[in-house]
Structures are given as C-alpha cells and as structure tokens.
Scaffold this motif. Structure first.
Motif, mmCIF file in Angstrom:
data_model
loop_
_atom_site.group_PDB
_atom_site.id
_atom_site.type_symbol
_atom_site.label_atom_id
_atom_site.label_comp_id
_atom_site.label_asym_id
_atom_site.label_seq_id
_atom_site.Cartn_x
_atom_site.Cartn_y
_atom_site.Cartn_z
ATOM 1 N N PRO A 73 -51.198 24.614 148.632
ATOM 2 C CA PRO A 73 -51.212 23.151 148.724
ATOM 3 C C PRO A 73 -52.381 22.598 147.919
ATOM 4 O O PRO A 73 -53.441 23.240 147.842
ATOM 5 C CB PRO A 73 -51.409 22.872 150.218
ATOM 6 C CG PRO A 73 -51.156 24.164 150.905
ATOM 7 C CD PRO A 73 -51.469 25.245 149.923
ATOM 8 N N VAL A 74 -52.204 21.429 147.320
ATOM 9 C CA VAL A 74 -53.291 20.800 146.561
ATOM 10 C C VAL A 74 -54.532 20.653 147.437
ATOM 11 O O VAL A 74 -55.652 20.927 147.005
ATOM 12 C CB VAL A 74 -52.859 19.426 146.006
ATOM 13 C CG1 VAL A 74 -54.046 18.681 145.419
ATOM 14 C CG2 VAL A 74 -51.783 19.596 144.937
ATOM 15 N N GLN A 75 -54.327 20.230 148.692
ATOM 16 C CA GLN A 75 -55.475 19.980 149.565
ATOM 17 C C GLN A 75 -56.309 21.231 149.822
ATOM 18 O O GLN A 75 -57.506 21.139 150.062
ATOM 19 C CB GLN A 75 -55.004 19.389 150.900
ATOM 20 C CG GLN A 75 -54.487 17.963 150.779
ATOM 21 C CD GLN A 75 -55.547 17.003 150.292
ATOM 22 O OE1 GLN A 75 -56.705 17.087 150.679
ATOM 23 N NE2 GLN A 75 -55.173 16.091 149.417
ATOM 24 N N ALA A 76 -55.673 22.404 149.760
ATOM 25 C CA ALA A 76 -56.418 23.645 149.999
ATOM 26 C C ALA A 76 -57.469 23.882 148.914
ATOM 27 O O ALA A 76 -58.447 24.592 149.136
ATOM 28 C CB ALA A 76 -55.461 24.831 150.066
ATOM 29 N N LEU A 77 -57.277 23.284 147.745
ATOM 30 C CA LEU A 77 -58.230 23.438 146.647
ATOM 31 C C LEU A 77 -59.499 22.626 146.890
ATOM 32 O O LEU A 77 -60.486 22.787 146.191
ATOM 33 C CB LEU A 77 -57.592 23.014 145.318
ATOM 34 C CG LEU A 77 -56.360 23.833 144.900
ATOM 35 C CD1 LEU A 77 -55.678 23.189 143.709
ATOM 36 C CD2 LEU A 77 -56.766 25.261 144.581
ATOM 37 N N PHE A 78 -59.442 21.737 147.881
ATOM 38 C CA PHE A 78 -60.591 20.885 148.188
ATOM 39 C C PHE A 78 -60.931 20.990 149.662
ATOM 40 O O PHE A 78 -61.197 20.016 150.339
ATOM 41 C CB PHE A 78 -60.283 19.433 147.808
ATOM 42 C CG PHE A 78 -59.859 19.307 146.382
ATOM 43 C CD1 PHE A 78 -60.791 19.306 145.365
ATOM 44 C CD2 PHE A 78 -58.521 19.252 146.057
ATOM 45 C CE1 PHE A 78 -60.392 19.231 144.042
ATOM 46 C CE2 PHE A 78 -58.115 19.170 144.739
ATOM 47 C CZ PHE A 78 -59.055 19.163 143.727
ATOM 48 N N SER A 79 -60.885 22.215 150.155
ATOM 49 C CA SER A 79 -61.072 22.463 151.578
ATOM 50 C C SER A 79 -62.472 22.078 152.031
ATOM 51 O O SER A 79 -63.460 22.391 151.379
ATOM 52 C CB SER A 79 -60.830 23.942 151.879
ATOM 53 O OG SER A 79 -61.083 24.207 153.236
ATOM 54 N N GLY A 120 -52.791 25.009 158.888
ATOM 55 C CA GLY A 120 -52.051 24.642 160.073
ATOM 56 C C GLY A 120 -52.066 23.161 160.396
ATOM 57 O O GLY A 120 -51.370 22.705 161.290
ATOM 58 N N ARG A 121 -52.861 22.386 159.667
ATOM 59 C CA ARG A 121 -52.913 20.943 159.916
ATOM 60 C C ARG A 121 -51.596 20.310 159.491
ATOM 61 O O ARG A 121 -50.969 20.730 158.522
ATOM 62 C CB ARG A 121 -54.084 20.339 159.142
ATOM 63 C CG ARG A 121 -54.357 18.899 159.499
ATOM 64 C CD ARG A 121 -55.829 18.571 159.421
ATOM 65 N NE ARG A 121 -56.538 19.242 160.509
ATOM 66 C CZ ARG A 121 -57.840 19.484 160.488
ATOM 67 N NH1 ARG A 121 -58.558 19.156 159.450
ATOM 68 N NH2 ARG A 121 -58.416 20.091 161.507
ATOM 69 N N SER A 197 -47.337 14.011 155.430
ATOM 70 C CA SER A 197 -47.074 15.082 156.399
ATOM 71 C C SER A 197 -45.897 15.912 155.885
ATOM 72 O O SER A 197 -44.851 15.363 155.568
ATOM 73 C CB SER A 197 -46.721 14.492 157.766
ATOM 74 O OG SER A 197 -46.493 15.537 158.698
ATOM 75 N N PRO A 198 -46.065 17.222 155.731
ATOM 76 C CA PRO A 198 -47.297 17.988 155.943
ATOM 77 C C PRO A 198 -48.255 17.777 154.766
ATOM 78 O O PRO A 198 -47.883 17.165 153.765
ATOM 79 C CB PRO A 198 -46.784 19.431 155.966
ATOM 80 C CG PRO A 198 -45.598 19.408 155.047
ATOM 81 C CD PRO A 198 -44.947 18.080 155.291
ATOM 82 N N PRO A 199 -49.506 18.278 154.867
ATOM 83 C CA PRO A 199 -50.452 18.139 153.770
ATOM 84 C C PRO A 199 -49.908 18.725 152.483
ATOM 85 O O PRO A 199 -49.274 19.780 152.490
ATOM 86 C CB PRO A 199 -51.681 18.927 154.246
ATOM 87 C CG PRO A 199 -51.573 18.927 155.721
ATOM 88 C CD PRO A 199 -50.103 18.989 156.016
ATOM 89 N N TYR A 200 -50.101 18.008 151.366
ATOM 90 C CA TYR A 200 -49.681 18.528 150.069
ATOM 91 C C TYR A 200 -50.655 18.073 149.022
ATOM 92 O O TYR A 200 -51.020 16.909 149.005
ATOM 93 C CB TYR A 200 -48.269 18.033 149.707
ATOM 94 C CG TYR A 200 -47.705 18.717 148.489
ATOM 95 C CD1 TYR A 200 -47.091 19.943 148.618
ATOM 96 C CD2 TYR A 200 -47.850 18.153 147.236
ATOM 97 C CE1 TYR A 200 -46.579 20.604 147.493
ATOM 98 C CE2 TYR A 200 -47.338 18.803 146.118
ATOM 99 C CZ TYR A 200 -46.711 20.015 146.252
ATOM 100 O OH TYR A 200 -46.228 20.661 145.142
#
Length: 200
Positions: A73-79, A120-121, A197-200
């Motif tokens: 997910p894109v958001q995982a790159l900015f955890s 899991g968010r 939703s869900p995070p992407y």
C-alpha cells in the motif's frame, strides 16, 4: 517527498528510510531489475533510478503504480506507527507528504496525515492541500471507498469520466475501483478532508 512524524507518547521522532530506499528495497526483494520495473510501468529507467536515489519525486499516479507493482500500500511507504494507544496531531504537527512537480513550481498536492499507518488498519485519512493547478496528476484506480469534505477552495473531481466541480462545504463519495482524478481549478488553495477505506 518529506514526512515528519509526531506521535503522542513518543519521546523521539521516528526515523524511517527514505521513500527511494524503501522502493529500491522492495524492488530487490521481488527480484526485479530497474529495467524490468520501468518496462512494466511504462516509464524510463532513468526516472526510476532518480526516484530510488531520492533525486526526483514520483507523481501521485506513478507512486500508486509503483506501490501496486511492488505489492505494497502507498501508505506503508510512509509508516509512522504510533507508540501509544492515542495519537494526537495538533495544528501544525500533522506528518506531511508533499508530491512535488517535475521542474519548478509549488507541489502538486500535499497530504497532512490524520491517521498513522499501521498494518491491519481499516481507514486512511488526510487533509489534502492542493494549490491552484495542482492535483492527482493522472488517473487513480484501486480497491476501496472514498469520502471527502471540501473545507475551502474548489476542486474538479472526475470519477468514471464524469466531472463535477465541488466547492467549500460540499462532500463527495465514490467507489475507488472507478477511475478517478482531481485538480484545483480555482484561484486559491483547496483543503479537503479525504478518507479512504481500506488504506491505499
């Protein structure tokens, strides 16, 4: 791209690898050569090399395609996973992701994180700050649903080929699987509370 992390209950700011370093790591984990990934995405090997070495910032469109090709997910790159059960971002403290233009000029858009990313968010929420002429810089399409509220300014939202001009005080909803894009067609900065939703 730049992101700052401030989390209630954390004594120190979290240090995360740069965007380019994470993309390079994910590409190598998948056993892809730079040339292979560039071919798959339809962009130049030189451009990808600059992104991986933090000498250029990908457009939002390219960033989504990169994340999809690399299985993240894109958001995982900015955890910025919180260290406490409650996260509070006070005014001026929200982590910021800026999508820069290629060349000079203001960013295409910047995102003020409202929810820290974590595995899991089920939600992702940001305040999109879009200068005049800025926007998604391409068509996006992914799983999920999106809802937004325009706090100030005016944007043109195009969903499945249908364009709608949306001003302050208006809200919107659409299925993320439909091709969509947005741009600030006004003369002032637009601010939109945008939830996925869900995070992407």
């Amino acid at each position: 791209m730049r992101e700052l992390n401030k989390v209630m209950g954390a004594d120190d700011e979290a240090e995360t690898p740069s965007l380019g370093a994470q993309l390079r790591h994910l590409r190598r984990l998948k056993g892809l050569r730079l040339k292979d990934l560039a071919l798959e995405l339809g962009c130049s090997e030189s451009m990808l090399s600059k992104v991986e070495n933090d000498r250029a910032d990908p457009s939002l469109h390219l960033l989504h395609r990169l994340a999809e090709a690399l299985g993240t997910p894109v958001q995982a790159l900015f955890s910025d996973t919180p260290k406490a059960p409650l996260t509070v971002y006070r005014n001026g403290e929200r982590p910021i992701l800026a999508l820069e233009r290629h060349g000079s000029g203001p960013p295409l858009a910047s995102f003020e994180r409202m929810i820290p990313y974590a595995e899991g968010r089920t939600l992702n929420a940001n305040v999109h700050v879009v200068p005049p002429g800025g926007g998604s810089n391409g068509i996006l399409r992914h799983v999920g649903e999106e809802v937004g509220y325009v706090v100030e300014g005016t944007i043109e939202l195009v969903v499945d080929g249908h364009a709608v001009v949306i001003g302050a005080g208006s809200s919107f909803f659409f299925q993320s699987s439909l091709p969509h894009s947005y741009s600030n067609i006004g003369t002032v900065v637009a601010r939109i509370v945008w939830v996925n939703s869900p995070p992407y």
